[in-house]
Scaffold this active site. Structure first.
Site, PDB file in Angstrom:
ATOM      1  N   CYS A 147       0.818  -1.222   0.000  1.00 20.92           N
ATOM      2  CA  CYS A 147       0.000   0.000   0.000  1.00 20.92           C
ATOM      3  C   CYS A 147       0.849   1.268   0.000  1.00 20.92           C
ATOM      4  O   CYS A 147       0.308   2.365  -0.157  1.00 20.92           O
ATOM      5  CB  CYS A 147      -0.950  -0.001   1.191  1.00 20.92           C
ATOM      6  SG  CYS A 147      -2.187  -1.286   1.050  1.00 20.92           S
ATOM      7  N   HIS A 161      -3.218   7.192   3.026  1.00 17.02           N
ATOM      8  CA  HIS A 161      -3.652   5.916   2.464  1.00 17.02           C
ATOM      9  C   HIS A 161      -5.031   5.582   3.040  1.00 17.02           C
ATOM     10  O   HIS A 161      -5.279   5.798   4.228  1.00 17.02           O
ATOM     11  CB  HIS A 161      -2.642   4.826   2.816  1.00 17.02           C
ATOM     12  CG  HIS A 161      -3.064   3.472   2.375  1.00 17.02           C
ATOM     13  ND1 HIS A 161      -3.485   3.219   1.089  1.00 17.02           N
ATOM     14  CD2 HIS A 161      -3.151   2.286   3.038  1.00 17.02           C
ATOM     15  CE1 HIS A 161      -3.818   1.942   0.983  1.00 17.02           C
ATOM     16  NE2 HIS A 161      -3.630   1.354   2.155  1.00 17.02           N
ATOM     17  N   ASN A 181     -10.093   0.378  -0.070  1.00 18.62           N
ATOM     18  CA  ASN A 181      -8.633   0.399  -0.145  1.00 18.62           C
ATOM     19  C   ASN A 181      -8.196  -0.100  -1.523  1.00 18.62           C
ATOM     20  O   ASN A 181      -8.267  -1.295  -1.803  1.00 18.62           O
ATOM     21  CB  ASN A 181      -8.067  -0.493   0.967  1.00 18.62           C
ATOM     22  CG  ASN A 181      -6.552  -0.522   0.986  1.00 18.62           C
ATOM     23  OD1 ASN A 181      -5.888   0.006   0.078  1.00 18.62           O
ATOM     24  ND2 ASN A 181      -5.986  -1.152   2.001  1.00 18.62           N
TER      25      ASN A 181
HETATM   26  O1  UT7 Z   1      -3.742  -1.337   3.450  1.00 20.01           O
HETATM   27  C1  UT7 Z   1      -3.058  -2.457   3.924  1.00 20.01           C
HETATM   28  C2  UT7 Z   1      -2.987  -2.381   5.359  1.00 20.01           C
HETATM   29  N1  UT7 Z   1      -4.180  -2.953   5.950  1.00 20.01           N
HETATM   30  C3  UT7 Z   1      -4.789  -2.317   6.942  1.00 20.01           C
HETATM   31  O2  UT7 Z   1      -4.447  -1.205   7.279  1.00 20.01           O
HETATM   32  C4  UT7 Z   1      -5.887  -3.055   7.666  1.00 20.01           C
HETATM   33  C5  UT7 Z   1      -5.697  -2.927   9.144  1.00 20.01           C
HETATM   34  N2  UT7 Z   1      -6.678  -3.671   9.915  1.00 20.01           N
HETATM   35  C6  UT7 Z   1      -7.969  -3.296   9.987  1.00 20.01           C
HETATM   36  O3  UT7 Z   1      -8.380  -2.366   9.345  1.00 20.01           O
HETATM   37  C7  UT7 Z   1      -8.861  -4.032  10.943  1.00 20.01           C
HETATM   38  O4  UT7 Z   1      -8.078  -4.865  11.767  1.00 20.01           O
HETATM   39  C8  UT7 Z   1      -9.952  -4.884  10.243  1.00 20.01           C
HETATM   40  C9  UT7 Z   1     -10.945  -3.966   9.578  1.00 20.01           C
HETATM   41  C10 UT7 Z   1      -9.329  -5.814   9.233  1.00 20.01           C
HETATM   42  C11 UT7 Z   1     -10.702  -5.711  11.291  1.00 20.01           C
HETATM   43  O5  UT7 Z   1     -11.230  -4.870  12.298  1.00 20.01           O
HETATM   44  P1  UT7 Z   1     -10.986  -5.184  13.836  1.00 20.01           P
HETATM   45  O6  UT7 Z   1     -11.671  -4.128  14.568  1.00 20.01           O
HETATM   46  O7  UT7 Z   1      -9.503  -5.340  14.048  1.00 20.01           O
HETATM   47  O8  UT7 Z   1     -11.745  -6.532  14.015  1.00 20.01           O
HETATM   48  P2  UT7 Z   1     -11.183  -7.941  14.534  1.00 20.01           P
HETATM   49  O9  UT7 Z   1     -10.380  -8.609  13.475  1.00 20.01           O
HETATM   50  O10 UT7 Z   1     -10.593  -7.757  15.883  1.00 20.01           O
HETATM   51  O11 UT7 Z   1     -12.536  -8.729  14.703  1.00 20.01           O
HETATM   52  C12 UT7 Z   1     -13.507  -8.364  15.701  1.00 20.01           C
HETATM   53  C13 UT7 Z   1     -14.714  -9.240  15.555  1.00 20.01           C
HETATM   54  C14 UT7 Z   1     -14.372 -10.725  15.447  1.00 20.01           C
HETATM   55  O12 UT7 Z   1     -15.391 -11.449  16.112  1.00 20.01           O
HETATM   56  P3  UT7 Z   1     -15.187 -12.012  17.592  1.00 20.01           P
HETATM   57  O13 UT7 Z   1     -13.964 -12.878  17.544  1.00 20.01           O
HETATM   58  O14 UT7 Z   1     -14.998 -10.789  18.448  1.00 20.01           O
HETATM   59  O15 UT7 Z   1     -16.457 -12.747  17.851  1.00 20.01           O
HETATM   60  C15 UT7 Z   1     -14.441 -11.001  13.985  1.00 20.01           C
HETATM   61  O16 UT7 Z   1     -14.742 -12.348  13.700  1.00 20.01           O
HETATM   62  O17 UT7 Z   1     -15.396  -8.905  14.337  1.00 20.01           O
HETATM   63  C16 UT7 Z   1     -15.572 -10.090  13.565  1.00 20.01           C
HETATM   64  N3  UT7 Z   1     -15.543  -9.730  12.159  1.00 20.01           N
HETATM   65  C17 UT7 Z   1     -16.640  -9.325  11.497  1.00 20.01           C
HETATM   66  N4  UT7 Z   1     -17.915  -9.165  11.870  1.00 20.01           N
HETATM   67  C18 UT7 Z   1     -18.789  -8.721  10.958  1.00 20.01           C
HETATM   68  C19 UT7 Z   1     -14.482  -9.694  11.331  1.00 20.01           C
HETATM   69  N5  UT7 Z   1     -14.861  -9.286  10.120  1.00 20.01           N
HETATM   70  C20 UT7 Z   1     -16.198  -9.039  10.200  1.00 20.01           C
HETATM   71  C21 UT7 Z   1     -17.148  -8.593   9.275  1.00 20.01           C
HETATM   72  N6  UT7 Z   1     -18.423  -8.435   9.685  1.00 20.01           N
HETATM   73  N7  UT7 Z   1     -16.831  -8.274   7.987  1.00 20.01           N
END
Ligand code: UT7
Length: 335
Positions: A116, A256, A286
């Protein structure tokens, strides 16, 4: 003679027509608009649906618009650099394909992969060629068909990415604008948190890699998020401080577009207001190496000569950085 600087003299962009909405995604995986909006901040992303078309198709449209807007004959271009993580093919370079399709026949061209941060790294690379005095017109085009490597069965990654392309022209100037400072960083140990497992020389494509869905993006979201929030803000603040730009003297942060929360955290650390930040993540998601030029593409009309812009990125590698640019023209007609 004063020092040559590389300045941006025009912007082009292109996004495909198809809008993949959160509602449509929620029919593919278990997710919903509310979760995506609060955790990421994306409403829809554009997708290149037509079969047999890759990133070069997007890139050439952005380049054609750029050349037309700036009144540049394709034969005048000296160099074209294409940052991308979704090249049409492993080889030849997508930059070579775009050059061919755009009629750029009097130049050399190559791809650059820095995740990115690709566009930021490519701007810096292009600037060195321009500052040398040997190259007059350098095109940087970030082009990504992210939908080709997104797993639409993985709810943790499929809401994030979209397709698109953006291009800039860089030319020499002796005036006090253009690319003025930069901080570019890498920590390759971060690769374990964000990569594509198969398809390279380490693990060539096989039936097994396809069955294991290893040709898609693998991301440990929280690890990447934590690093992105810290690193993108660190370099943005550092470049502001060492160029003595007070928060109210910064016209635009061009960040970004990976996650609205990362953008907001960066702006907060810099002490700037939301109105000073280019944000179009809601509409495009993104687009990896295309996020920065797509912001410029949309904001170009509002930019004034002399505006202070800070570009900031974080991405796979890990790669990150910030570039300080003094904007060199008024309105959207190139020079
Ligand atoms: O450009 C390249 C660089 N990439 C980035 O900058 C991405 C950086 N990371 C992020 O933006 C975030 O970490 C994500 C958007 C990918 C994920 O958000 P998060 O707040 O870190 O969520 P998480 O992975 O901690 O997941 C929290 C909960 C989980 O459920 P439990 O374990 O708490 O029951 C996930 O299974 O949210 C769940 N979850 C979803 N729920 C509904 C994960 N994806 C989804 C979804 N819809 N799409």
């Amino acid at each position: 003679m004063s020092k040559l600087r590389a300045t941006i003299t025009g912007v082009g962009g292109y996004v495909p027509q198809y809008r993949l909405t959160n509602d449509e995604l929620s029919r593919l995986v278990e997710t919903n608009d509310e979760w995506i909006m609060t955790r990421i901040g994306i409403k829809e992303r554009r997708i290149l649906k037509e079969k047999g078309k890759g990133s070069s198709e997007l890139g050439v449209k952005a380049v054609n618009e750029l050349l037309e807007k700036t009144g540049t004959d394709p034969g005048e271009v000296d160099l074209l650099i294409c940052p991308t993580v979704t090249p049409d093919m492993q080889f030849p370079a997508t930059a070579n394909v775009i050059s061919d399709k755009a009629g750029i026949t009097n130049a050399f061209s190559f791809d650059l992969n820095a995740g990115c941060s690709g566009f930021l790294y490519a701007m810096s690379t292009a600037a060195r060629f321009v500052e040398s005095g040997a190259y007059q017109k350098v095109v940087v085009v970030g082009a990504e068909k992210m939908s080709s490597i997104v797993d639409y069965q993985d709810r943790a990654t499929c809401p994030i990415f979209g397709d698109g392309a953006g291009a800039i022209l860089m030319e020499p100037t002796e005036q006090d604008h253009g690319l003025k400072d930069e901080i570019l960083q890498v920590d390759g140990s971060g690769r374990k948190h964000l990569h594509q497992k198969a398809g390279g020389s380490l693990k060539p494509a096989s039936h097994e890699t396809v069955d294991a869905r290893e040709h898609f993006i693998y991301q440990e979201g929280q690890q990447v998020f934590k690093a992105a929030v810290a690193k993108m803000a660190d370099v943005s603040v550092e470049i502001m401080n060492r160029n003595q730009i007070a928060p109210n003297e910064l016209n635009w942060l061009v960040p970004h577009q990976a996650n609205m929360r990362i953008i907001e955290a960066t702006a907060r650390r810099m002490g700037i207001k939301r109105e000073q930040v280019m944000i179009n993540i809601q509409r495009y998601g993104n687009t990896t190496a295309a996020t920065l030029p797509l912001c410029l593409w949309e904001w170009e009309e509002k930019l004034n000569k002399g505006d202070n812009l800070i570009f900031a990125t974080f991405g796979a590698g890990f790669t990150w950085g910030a570039i300080y640019v003094k904007w060199g023209y008024q309105g959207s007609n190139g020079k």
